[in-house]
Design an enzyme around this catalytic site. Structure first.
Site, PDB file in Angstrom:
ATOM      1  CB  SER A 242      16.819  13.390 167.576  1.00 52.62           C
ATOM      2  OG  SER A 242      16.875  11.996 167.676  1.00 52.62           O
TER       3      SER A 242
ATOM      4  CB  ALA B 248      17.817   9.824 176.119  1.00 55.68           C
ATOM      5  CD  GLU B 249      15.724   7.750 169.265  1.00 56.54           C
ATOM      6  OE1 GLU B 249      15.814   7.677 168.018  1.00 56.54           O
ATOM      7  OE2 GLU B 249      15.634   6.772 170.003  1.00 56.54           O
ATOM      8  CB  THR B 250      13.300  14.056 172.389  1.00 62.95           C
ATOM      9  OG1 THR B 250      12.234  13.113 172.224  1.00 62.95           O
ATOM     10  CG2 THR B 250      12.831  15.445 171.978  1.00 62.95           C
TER      11      THR B 250
ATOM     12  CB  ALA C 279      14.404   5.388 175.982  1.00 62.85           C
TER      13      ALA C 279
END
Length: 167
Positions: free
Chosen positions: A79, A74-76, A71
């Protein structure tokens, strides 16, 4: 982990942020958490963001890659894509992250590739596919970021901005 490396950015992005005095590698990096986890950004453009992360050091008690580590990767990546899409006048803030874990990984490096699903004025959504060393899908994620206008004073909060402190 957290080593310095060179990311290739599109020239128009380099020019836009250079005019503001913002350090691109610091702004479009894995951040403190990502650096601790060994996330490395390999390629960064609004159309595609690629990054890697070691499995070692990012496992749960059974010795498998932690779902939370996937996660974070993925978020990095999503973003960074959203920030590049929004440009220097908008901040990207994650508002929804969905991860489906397909298989366990015990060693090696995982690679995430973020591609846009939707890029609008106020939101951006990216699909992030994370694969193992053999190219097998480990996780599929979707991140939606809200894109909000940068307000006076916000620029000092951004990593890499003049006077913002360490990235």
């Amino acid at each position: 982990m957290g080593e310095q490396h060179t990311v290739k950015f599109p020239q128009d992005v380099v020019a836009e942020y250079a005019a503001l005095g913002v350090d691109l590698p610091a702004l479009f990096s894995a951040g403190h958490l990502g650096n601790r986890m060994g996330v490395r950004i390999v390629e960064a453009a609004a159309e595609r963001v690629v990054g890697t992360m070691p499995v070692e050091g990012n496992t749960q008690p059974y010795g498998l890659l932690h779902g939370g580590a996937s996660a974070v990767l993925a978020e990095t990546l999503g973003s960074i894509g959203s920030m590049l899409h929004g440009g220097s006048t908008r901040m990207a803030v994650g508002v929804d992250l969905n991860c489906t874990h397909h298989r366990g990984v015990r060693s090696g490096l995982v690679t995430g590739v973020a591609t846009p699903v939707h890029r609008g004025r106020s939101t951006a959504t990216y699909e992030i596919v994370i694969t193992d060393d053999q190219g097998r899908r480990v996780c599929t994620a979707r991140l939606t970021c809200m894109l909000r206008e940068v307000r006076p004073g916000d620029a000092d909060l951004l990593p890499g901005a003049p006077g913002s402190g360490p990235a």
